[in-house]
Design an enzyme around this catalytic site. Structure first.
Site, PDB file in Angstrom:
ATOM      1  CD  GLU A  26      15.907  33.640 -61.128  1.00 17.92           C
ATOM      2  OE1 GLU A  26      16.125  34.585 -60.361  1.00 17.92           O
ATOM      3  OE2 GLU A  26      15.735  32.461 -60.724  1.00 17.92           O
ATOM      4  CG  ASN A  74      22.682  38.869 -59.700  1.00 18.53           C
ATOM      5  OD1 ASN A  74      22.812  38.693 -58.508  1.00 18.53           O
ATOM      6  ND2 ASN A  74      23.062  37.966 -60.603  1.00 18.53           N
ATOM      7  CB  ALA A 131      18.376  31.269 -62.504  1.00 19.09           C
TER       8      ALA A 131
HETATM    9 ZN   LIG Z   1      13.813  32.941 -56.942  1.00 19.63          ZN
END
Ligand SMILES: [Zn+2]
Length: 794
Positions: free
Chosen positions: A275, A243, A240
């Site tokens: 994330e 962004n 993953a």
């Molecule tokens: Zn990471």
């Protein structure tokens, strides 16, 4: 040099294979040369302030050098074109014809493969992105769409400008998507994936809401963008990627459907939380340079477990943290070929090799240790101060220690430095009596060597009246304890312990006073001490047999996996196999049939123990493999075991491939791929290689087969024969990641135990800068395992 803005225009062709681009870069310079990074881009023209300038290309350094020196505010215009790549780095084509999309992976140096830029995390800028895409497609970027105009058979999509951010966080996605959006606080959370693949959108969005809600409170800072995409990408090198506002995932780490197993569901929650932690720690505040990558990754790893533990206490996330993060890091860091957390990264391309268990697991374990040392609230305040002071900017690891020191009034730097700048960790030998113990620390290495290095170790001691803490900062120390039981209470410390026989007997008689983490720690230390040769296999088996009737998830899971590893190494030790089978069978008997609404941990255990037993016990395998025909409708926690059982008991590769082709969803396919490595016979294994070549198996998933085919003793010759080909293929697919290197770390010991000479002949052919680390670590492990086998031979 300071960069203000990038205005990027890309016109993507009809079959998503090429694009024409132009960009305007606004920067401030002070009598200096202008150098842009660029790889595999056909740059046609560069002008500065409207005047064309000459430029030269330095392929080696991945640079474009503009002629002349410049001062003041300059406007650079670049016209270029490029191909959309096939490997999984930069801007690339993902997915088969039906689900084809364009996606980007820019960390660490992929941005320069898509447009010329100053590709360095320290140079943040505002990005204005405009994409012209074929009609019938949609585009996703970091920010929401501002306008869409029709342009013949194309659409011109303009996005709102981003906040100031680093190049490696930019995202561009083009495809035919299904999107599902939900409002949360002041933002939209949007789940997106190729048409018809989303499954149940509620679960992933719920995990995202839990994480955003938790972090906004914990950091005291609101999420910075108006939306957050969670995008499922059909082919993806990394698991993953964070962004900013457009987070990408492999399908199996994001999407939930009726075949999602309990452990995958938890992993999805953890990865989403990881994330999203980066949206603050990494995106809002970014490391100055890649040497502090570990801080990003350790922090996100640590926080993900914290959030999911808070939201789902019944999952026992800290148990999983010990099982996966701490155990993996302790294994890797007990090699002579390990590296310090704070690695020296001069060349950004070498950063790929430090995306490893040291940067993630050891760093996260050390953060957990420091949080325990300064207190949870002081730790939180320090993090919040660090993020507030450096928002939209860059920072170094030392800025974080300073912030924690300011908030806690405790000196953190000296302890942190010792653990971050030095590789390895100690083993503490404990001897003496239960009222006075003697501690002796030395570096723990699996190969049996040691150094005179010592660490400032925050040691916790469990006595009959509870826990005490001391700082062990000398080689030896005597400690008075009232009724000593165990060191490293709840396994918060990053060290091993080896007990004298007397003290181990004492542990046995005080078992009821130990937490599940303590019992896990005892078993984990016994295993490491066996591999390193500190104790014999016989002593290991004698000591762990005390735990055979254990009922706690993490203790049973650890023991089951240690037994599994030992059987892979001692492949012909019938006595070991018999003892293991006895343990597995008694656990399965205890677990019984699945009950409606039972604890998820029981269900996970039933599946993993069934897999281990099926490998050792043909009758059992034959028995459960009957369910293979119903593969998609049985309990998803059991279907992996059933697939493996079917492979080992029938060797029917055709049947497995047929199922692989008809089944939907990456999780099911991955279970079948793992089973493919378990069938025997060269013809069969060649057929799997054909499946990879034909593109019917996703590139990203081929590594699962290469990993599973190594394990059965009979298949290791095949793995050796294909090693060079596999390494070349992995290098193409996983450019810019450490995957090939870590594959070799696991492959070399298993192959080498079967055919050392054959392996030695292949190694020179696969040795290059990107695989060197894995070869060295794998070779060291091969030596360690060979010694262990010899020492414990019958
Ligand atoms: Zn990471």
């Amino acid at each position: 040099m300071e960069i203000d803005t990038y205005r990027i225009f890309l016109r993507i062709n009809e079959n998503l294979s090429e694009y024409d681009g132009s960009e305007n870069i606004k920067m401030k310079v002070k009598d200096e040369e202008i150098v842009l990074n660029s790889v595999d881009i056909n740059v046609r023209e560069i002008s500065v302030g409207g005047k064309p300038v000459k430029f030269t290309t330095d392929k080696e350094k991945e640079e474009l050098n503009l002629e002349g020196r410049y001062s003041g505010e300059v406007d650079i215009e670049v016209k270029f074109s490029a191909k959309v790549g096939q490997s999984l780095m930069g801007m690339y084509q993902a997915g088969s014809s039906k689900h084809r999309m364009i996606s980007t992976q820019f960390e660490s140096t992929g941005a320069r493969r898509s447009f010329p830029c100053v590709d360095n995390p320290g140079y943040k800028a505002v990005f204005y992105v405009t994409l012209t895409i074929p009609e019938g497609h949609e585009a996703i970027s970091n920010m929401p769409v501002e306008a869409i105009e029709k342009d013949g058979k194309f659409l011109k999509v303009t996005f709102k400008p981003t906040p100031k951010m680093s190049t490696y966080l930019l995202y561009i996605g083009v495809g035919k998507f299904t999107q599902f959006s939900r409002k949360f606080h002041n933002m939209e959370i949007i789940l997106a994936g190729p048409e018809g693949t989303l499954g149940d959108p509620d679960k992933p969005i719920k995990f995202a809401e839990e994480s955003v809600g938790y972090y906004e409170d914990y950091f005291g800072i609101k999420y910075a963008l108006p939306k957050m995409h969670l995008i499922s990408v059909p082919e993806f090198g990394a698991g993953a990627m964070e962004n900013w506002g457009a987070i990408t995932f492999r399908e199996v780490l994001l999407l939930v459907n009726e075949n999602t197993s309990t452990s995958t569901m938890r992993r999805i929650g953890e990865v989403i939380a990881h994330e999203i932690a980066h949206q603050w720690f990494g995106d809002l505040v970014t490391m100055k340079w890649w040497n502090d990558l570990w801080l990003n990754e350790s922090f996100a790893t640590f926080m993900a477990f914290k959030v999911m533990d808070h939201e789902h206490p019944e999952w026992d996330m800290w148990g999983d943290f010990l099982l996966s993060e701490t155990t993996g890091a302790m294994m890797g860091d007990s090699l002579e070929q390990s590296h310090p957390i704070d690695a020296d990264v001069k060349d950004p391309n070498s950063v790929a090799q430090i995306f490893d268990e040291i940067s993630y697991g050891k760093g996260a374990s050390i953060l957990r240790m420091i949080e325990a040392y300064v207190g949870q609230e002081n730790f939180r305040k320090g993090i919040s101060r660090y993020l507030r002071e450096h928002s939209y900017g860059n920072a170094k690891g030392s800025d974080l220690w300073t912030a924690i020191e300011k908030e806690s009034g405790t000196s953190v730097t000296s302890v942190m430095e010792a653990w971050i700048k030095r590789m390895g960790y100690p083993v503490i030998e404990v001897s003496g009596r239960d009222n006075k113990i003697k501690l002796k620390q030395k570096q723990f290495r699996l190969n049996g060597t040691t150094t005179d290095q010592i660490w400032p170790v925050p040691v916790t001691v469990l006595g009959k009246n509870g826990k005490t803490s001391i700082l062990l900062d000398t080689a030896t120390k005597e400690v008075d304890v009232d009724g000593f039981i165990k060191l490293n209470v709840d396994q918060t410390g990053f060290y091993r312990v080896n007990y004298s026989d007397d003290l181990f007997a004492n542990i046995k008689s005080n078992m009821s006073k130990l937490s599940k983490y303590d019992r896990f720690g005892i078993i984990s230390d016994l295993f490491a001490n066996t591999v390193s040769g500190n104790i014999t296999l016989a002593k290991y088996l004698e000591r762990v047999s005390e735990f055979f009737s254990e009922t706690e998830y993490i203790v049973v899971q650890e023991l089951a996996s240690e037994m599994g590893s030992l059987n892979n190494l001692f492949h012909d030790r019938k006595d070991l196999a018999e003892i293991s089978k006895k343990f597995y069978r008694s656990q399965l008997k205890r677990l019984g049939e699945k009950k409606k609404g039972e604890d998820g941990n029981l269900s996970i255990l039933r599946g993993s123990i069934s897999t281990y037993l099926a490998i050792l016990d043909r009758d059992y395998a034959r028995d459960i493999s009957k369910d293979f025909s119903r593969f998609e409708t049985i309990d998803p926690d059991m279907s992996g075991a059933v697939a493996v059982a079917y492979a080992v008991s029938t060797n029917d590769l055709e049947g497995i491939i047929e199922k692989f082709k008809s089944t939907r969803g990456d999780e099911n396919k991955l279970k079948l791929i793992a089973a493919m490595g378990r069938v025997n016979g060269r013809n069969n294994l060649e057929k799997v290689m054909d499946l990879i070549k034909s593109g019917e198996m996703k590139k990203q998933d081929s590594i699962r087969f290469y990993g599973s085919v190594l394990v059965p003793w009979e298949n290791r010759d095949f793995a050796l024969e294909k090693l060079e080909q596999v390494v070349n293929s992995l290098e193409d697919i996983f450019v810019g990641t450490g995957y090939t290197s870590s594959y070799l770390e696991g492959a070399i010991p298993l192959i080498g135990l079967k055919n050392k000479e054959g392996l030695d002949a292949v190694i020179p052919k696969i040795k290059r800068s990107t695989t060197e680390k894995g070869i060295k670590k794998g070779t060291e492990l091969l030596g360690i395992y060979s010694k262990m086998l010899e020492k414990n031979s019958l």
